[in-house]
Design an enzyme around this catalytic site. Structure first.
Site, PDB file in Angstrom:
ATOM      1  N   HIS A  22      81.444 -47.758  82.689  1.00 12.30           N
ATOM      2  CA  HIS A  22      80.320 -47.907  83.325  1.00 12.30           C
ATOM      3  C   HIS A  22      79.221 -46.906  82.936  1.00 12.30           C
ATOM      4  CE1 HIS A  22      82.633 -45.667  86.289  1.00 12.30           C
ATOM      5  NE2 HIS A  22      81.751 -45.218  86.642  1.00 12.30           N
TER       6      HIS A  22
ATOM      7  N   GLU B 103      76.414 -38.777  89.304  1.00 11.10           N
ATOM      8  CA  GLU B 103      77.611 -38.756  89.917  1.00 11.10           C
ATOM      9  C   GLU B 103      78.322 -37.381  89.927  1.00 11.10           C
ATOM     10  OE1 GLU B 103      80.416 -41.548  88.455  1.00 11.10           O
ATOM     11  OE2 GLU B 103      79.204 -43.184  89.209  1.00 11.10           O
TER      12      GLU B 103
ATOM     13  N   HIS C 117      87.345 -54.809  90.568  1.00  9.11           N
ATOM     14  CA  HIS C 117      87.393 -53.511  91.297  1.00  9.11           C
ATOM     15  C   HIS C 117      86.120 -53.629  91.926  1.00  9.11           C
ATOM     16  CE1 HIS C 117      88.303 -49.346  91.472  1.00  9.11           C
ATOM     17  NE2 HIS C 117      86.948 -49.114  91.526  1.00  9.11           N
TER      18      HIS C 117
ATOM     19  N   HIS D 108      81.154 -43.338  81.076  1.00  5.14           N
ATOM     20  CA  HIS D 108      82.369 -42.880  81.319  1.00  5.14           C
ATOM     21  C   HIS D 108      83.230 -43.929  82.196  1.00  5.14           C
ATOM     22  CE1 HIS D 108      79.400 -42.493  85.142  1.00  5.14           C
ATOM     23  NE2 HIS D 108      80.405 -42.775  85.503  1.00  5.14           N
TER      24      HIS D 108
END
EC number: 1.13.11.5
Length: 491
Positions: A372, A378, A329, A410
């Site tokens: 991560h 964020e 990803h 999260h």
């Protein structure tokens, strides 16, 4: 156009996989009535009346048609040529033709001081979410843009030209003979609900869901609701930056094109306001406080202009996505539309990223975002799409938001995540019929009382423990692993 037809137009645009599916031969959507100039970072010029722009100089002794030349500088006079931002406007009367500024009531839900935790702003150690922020109904009285801004959080302070703030706006009224000027910093405005007609000194910007615009520090504008396409009023998000400008990210090995292409950014054409009569009020925000002056003419009286310090807009459906075509990803930075630099060259003050329809083709890979802990904070908000469709929390609805503080662990935790571990590795479209943006900042944010209490939409049980029950300890049930551990214990 009736209500049903209006909603159908919006629905069709949201269903597109990419702008090119519309097969349009113009650069704007059908509802947008305006013409635009194209190209991020360009020197532009525009004149409403032919011959209004002086040729070969900026400030003639007498300007064409009896106009006045007025300069606006967005950077220091001595800034490098590559960084210099400035323009010349040719208008009926200079902007200094006005009354004196007087103090007026502040917007009580607007905050600009985030230097340290206080009774007014608070740190958040982990994660929070908000369901859709409320649009004021007509029974509550008129709420225009100057009063409809509500600060969620931020870092720094504008009078030291350092930091940023995240706001939402929710309005039900137009700015009648009123203009707004942000003396503190730049506004990046994200439309989420309703269509907006934004008058600026340079011309008009038409904004609708999945479009963004930037209005720079010191520029006057007026934001009105387009009632035909705004059945409930209007709502959206504002990212305010202090002491820095939004830029296109470097492309590096991608080469000359990709992500948000410079040619897709649109700039207004000169369009003098000849319809307004009577007195105007100019509301100025400085240090988060409101001041007002009055004048007997429209502030949008510019007949021609040239320069590069100009408001602009961008349609997010034109974004060119890049992802892995082999394994793993890709980091979310690959979806950056615009970036605002900080004093640390390795850590942006804010990156504006989007997640919309795209292909997912990675092989032998856990395709959803890996679990991560980022050094960046964020902030995510859904512009449109179904509720609870791959958000960070149990509640992630259009018009709401979620936030993770830096280094907060999260990821996604639901049945789809578990299923992704065993899913068939076939090419598939993801993110269809939805669009989400994310703000990544090197700053740790402080949040307002309005965000954490008075908004009334904070989701207090955002991360229930049961949310993670779908992520079992598979290692503990692996016979081979347990056999190895027991052998180690005996040794």
């Amino acid at each position: 156009m009736g209500e049903t037809a209006t909603l159908q137009v919006q629905l069709n645009m949201q269903a597109l996989f990419h702008w090119t599916d519309a097969r349009s031969n113009v650069v704007t959507r059908p509802e947008d009535p305006y013409k635009y100039l194209q190209g991020f970072g360009n020197e532009h010029q525009s004149e409403f009346i032919p011959g209004a722009l002086p040729i070969g100089q900026n400030s003639p002794q007498l300007c064409p048609y009896g106009l006045y030349a007025e300069q606006i500088t967005g950077t220091s006079f001595a800034a490098s040529r590559s960084a210099s931002m400035r323009n010349f406007l040719y208008r009926r009367r200079p902007a200094c033709v006005r009354g004196k500024f007087t103090k007026i009531d502040n917007n009580p839900t607007l905050e600009t001081s985030f230097l340290h935790p206080t009774e007014k702003v608070h740190a958040i150690p982990s994660q929070v979410s908000w369901s859709a922020f409320k649009i004021p109904d007509q029974d509550s009285g008129p709420v225009d843009f100057t009063r409809g801004i509500h600060t969620l959080g931020g870092s720094g302070q504008p009078n030291i030209r350092e930091g940023l703030a995240y706001h939402i706006f929710a309005i039900n009224s137009n700015m009648h003979n009123k203009a707004f000027v942000n003396m503190d910093g730049d506004f990046l405005i994200v439309a989420q609900e309703g269509h907006l007609d934004i008058s600026t000194e340079f011309g008009h910007l038409y904004l609708q869901p999945s479009e963004i615009c930037v209005i720079q520090q010191g520029l006057r504008f007026k934001l009105d609701i387009v009632n035909q396409y705004s059945l409930k009023g209007a709502r959206g998000y504002i990212i305010e930056t202090w002491g820095t400008k939004w830029e296109l990210p470097e492309l590096g090995p991608l080469g000359g094109y990709g992500l948000a292409n410079a040619r897709d950014f649109l700039f207004p054409c000169a369009d003098i306001d000849t319809s307004s009569t009577g007195w105007w009020s100019i509301v100025s925000k400085q240090g988060g406080e409101y001041f007002q002056t009055n004048q007997d003419h429209s502030p949008f009286d510019v007949v021609a202009w040239h320069g590069n310090y100009i408001p602009y807009k961008y349609d997010l459906s034109k974004f060119v996505y890049h992802n892995t075509v082999s394994v793993d990803h890709t980091d979310p930075s690959i979806n950056t539309v615009l970036t605002a630099k900080s004093r640390d060259m390795h850590a942006p003050l804010c990156d504006f990223l989007i997640f919309g329809p795209r292909w997912d083709v990675a092989e032998n890979t856990f395709r959803p975002p890996y679990f991560h802990r980022n050094c960046s904070s964020e902030f995510l908000a859904r512009i449109y799409g179904p509720e609870n469709a791959g958000g960070r929390s149990e509640v992630f609805s259009p018009g709401g938001a979620s936030y993770e503080a830096g280094f907060t662990p999260h990821g996604n935790a639901d049945e789809r995540t578990v299923g992704a571990m065993y899913a068939e590795m076939r090419a598939m479209r993801v993110g269809q019929n939805q669009l989400t943006f994310m703000l990544e900042s090197c700053r740790s944010l402080l949040f307002t009382k309005w965000a954490l209490q008075d908004s009334g939409v904070l989701v207090t049980d955002d991360i229930p423990e049961s949310m993670w029950d779908s992520l079992p300890d598979r290692f503990g049930k692996n016979e081979e692993a347990m056999k190895f551990l027991k052998a180690m214990e005996r040794a």
